[in-house]
Design a protein around this motif. Structure first.
Motif, short mmCIF file in Angstrom:
data_model
loop_
_atom_site.label_atom_id
_atom_site.label_comp_id
_atom_site.label_asym_id
_atom_site.label_seq_id
_atom_site.Cartn_x
_atom_site.Cartn_y
_atom_site.Cartn_z
N TRP A 145 -10.15 -34.00 -51.70
CA TRP A 145 -11.25 -34.90 -51.37
C TRP A 145 -12.50 -34.47 -52.13
N ASN A 146 -13.29 -35.44 -52.55
CA ASN A 146 -14.55 -35.10 -53.19
C ASN A 146 -15.50 -36.29 -53.12
N SER A 147 -16.64 -36.15 -53.71
CA SER A 147 -17.66 -37.19 -53.66
C SER A 147 -17.92 -37.76 -55.04
N GLU A 148 -18.28 -39.06 -55.10
CA GLU A 148 -18.64 -39.67 -56.37
C GLU A 148 -20.01 -39.21 -56.85
N TYR A 149 -20.83 -38.67 -55.95
CA TYR A 149 -22.21 -38.35 -56.27
C TYR A 149 -22.46 -36.86 -56.49
N LYS A 150 -21.56 -36.01 -55.97
CA LYS A 150 -21.77 -34.57 -56.09
C LYS A 150 -20.44 -33.85 -55.96
N ASN A 151 -20.25 -32.81 -56.75
CA ASN A 151 -19.04 -32.01 -56.65
C ASN A 151 -19.22 -30.92 -55.60
N PHE A 152 -18.36 -30.92 -54.61
CA PHE A 152 -18.42 -29.93 -53.53
C PHE A 152 -17.38 -28.85 -53.76
N SER A 153 -17.68 -27.66 -53.26
CA SER A 153 -16.70 -26.58 -53.24
C SER A 153 -16.13 -26.47 -51.83
N GLY A 154 -14.95 -25.87 -51.73
CA GLY A 154 -14.34 -25.67 -50.42
C GLY A 154 -13.86 -26.94 -49.76
N VAL A 155 -13.54 -27.97 -50.53
CA VAL A 155 -13.07 -29.22 -49.94
C VAL A 155 -11.57 -29.15 -49.69
N PRO A 156 -11.07 -29.76 -48.62
CA PRO A 156 -9.63 -29.77 -48.35
C PRO A 156 -8.90 -30.77 -49.24
N SER A 157 -7.60 -30.60 -49.34
CA SER A 157 -6.73 -31.53 -50.07
C SER A 157 -5.71 -32.11 -49.11
N ASP A 158 -5.29 -33.33 -49.39
CA ASP A 158 -4.31 -34.00 -48.54
C ASP A 158 -3.33 -34.79 -49.39
N ARG A 159 -2.11 -34.89 -48.88
CA ARG A 159 -1.12 -35.81 -49.42
C ARG A 159 -1.34 -37.15 -48.71
N MET A 160 -1.83 -38.15 -49.42
CA MET A 160 -2.27 -39.39 -48.80
C MET A 160 -1.08 -40.24 -48.37
N SER A 161 -0.65 -40.05 -47.13
CA SER A 161 0.46 -40.80 -46.56
C SER A 161 -0.05 -41.63 -45.39
N SER A 162 0.73 -42.65 -45.01
CA SER A 162 0.27 -43.52 -43.93
C SER A 162 1.41 -44.37 -43.39
N PHE A 163 1.29 -44.75 -42.13
CA PHE A 163 2.11 -45.78 -41.53
C PHE A 163 1.31 -47.09 -41.54
N TYR A 164 2.01 -48.22 -41.61
CA TYR A 164 1.27 -49.48 -41.64
C TYR A 164 2.03 -50.59 -40.92
N LEU A 165 1.26 -51.56 -40.46
CA LEU A 165 1.77 -52.77 -39.84
C LEU A 165 0.94 -53.93 -40.37
#
Length: 250
Positions: A210-230
């Protein structure tokens, strides 16, 4: 006895001929003359429900007194092309932002935009009802906007200069594979509007930070972008589809 045998043979011949000639209207065994159907599907703003799986970001937010946000809504738009038991889809989903309840001191807003293509095979089919198994590929763009509130009065000029009390927008892009089931219903007349219900799972292909379009942050978490949907949509057939269908009926 001969008459009975002759009657059975004639019945089998007539039945086979009838099923072949009307295979595009009543029988599950489609022929080469079955109509190719094109339709446009769209839904209401709350007809696409997504339950996202972002465990690392959610744990990070919870540890910093920010409520987690799991679900969001989308406005779905689908283009479908159906050939016998096969169906090909182009899907676009415009995100509708969904926020945590107002009783939380800090606020978190989630928004998801998606685009994907898929192919489906009808594991059950007749003229007006289809159950598809869909397999697809796409990209999801997810935003989480975090707003912090310390309950203190601050001058607007001070907030603008220091960034104090401003929101932080986190963004994550990720590709996914899509596994799902779809129930498509059509009215008895081929040119009538139909309905579609999809349920499935999108599995992120890689873990992205995860990060921001306006500023680069340190110590940000990462995720595998998964989801359930209806998802619920109505489907309008293309003009050429029901013209061809009407010609085959006549």
């Amino acid at each position: 006895m001969k008459k009975a045998i002759l009657f059975v043979l004639v019945t089998i011949f007539v039945q086979n001929s009838f099923c072949q000639n009307l295979s595009d209207t009543v029988n599950v065994e489609y022929s080469k003359n079955s109509p190719k159907r094109f339709s446009i599907g769209f839904g209401l703003p709350v007809s696409g429900f997504i339950w996202t799986l972002n465990p690392n970001l959610n744990r990070f937010l919870d540890a910093n007194n920010v409520p987690s946000k799991f679900f969001s809504f989308t406005l779905p738009l689908s283009l479908n092309y159906q050939v016998n038991r096969l169906k090909f889809n182009l899907d676009l989903y415009y995100g509708i932002s969904s926020s945590t309840p107002s009783y939380f001191q800090n606020k978190n807003t989630l928004l998801n935009n998606l685009a994907g293509i898929s192919a489906g095979y009808a594991i059950f089919a007749d003229r007006n009802k289809f159950i598809y198994f869909n397999l697809g590929f796409g990209v999801m763009e997810s935003y989480q906007s975090v707003e912090l509130n310390n309950g203190q009065t601050t001058a607007l000029s001070t907030a603008l200069q220091s960034g104090f009390g401003q929101s932080v927008v986190l963004k994550n892009n990720s590709a996914f594979v899509d596994f799902g089931l779809e129930l498509m219903l059509r009215n008895k007349k081929g040119q009538s509007i139909g309905k579609s219900t999809k349920i499935g799972y999108r599995y992120g292909l890689e873990e992205t930070p995860w990060n921001s379009e306006y500023k680069n942050f340190s110590g940000v978490p990462s995720d595998r972008m998964s989801s359930f949907y209806l998802q619920f949509t109505v489907n309008i057939p293309g003009r050429r589809s029901y013209r061809r269908e009407s010609l085959l009926k006549n």
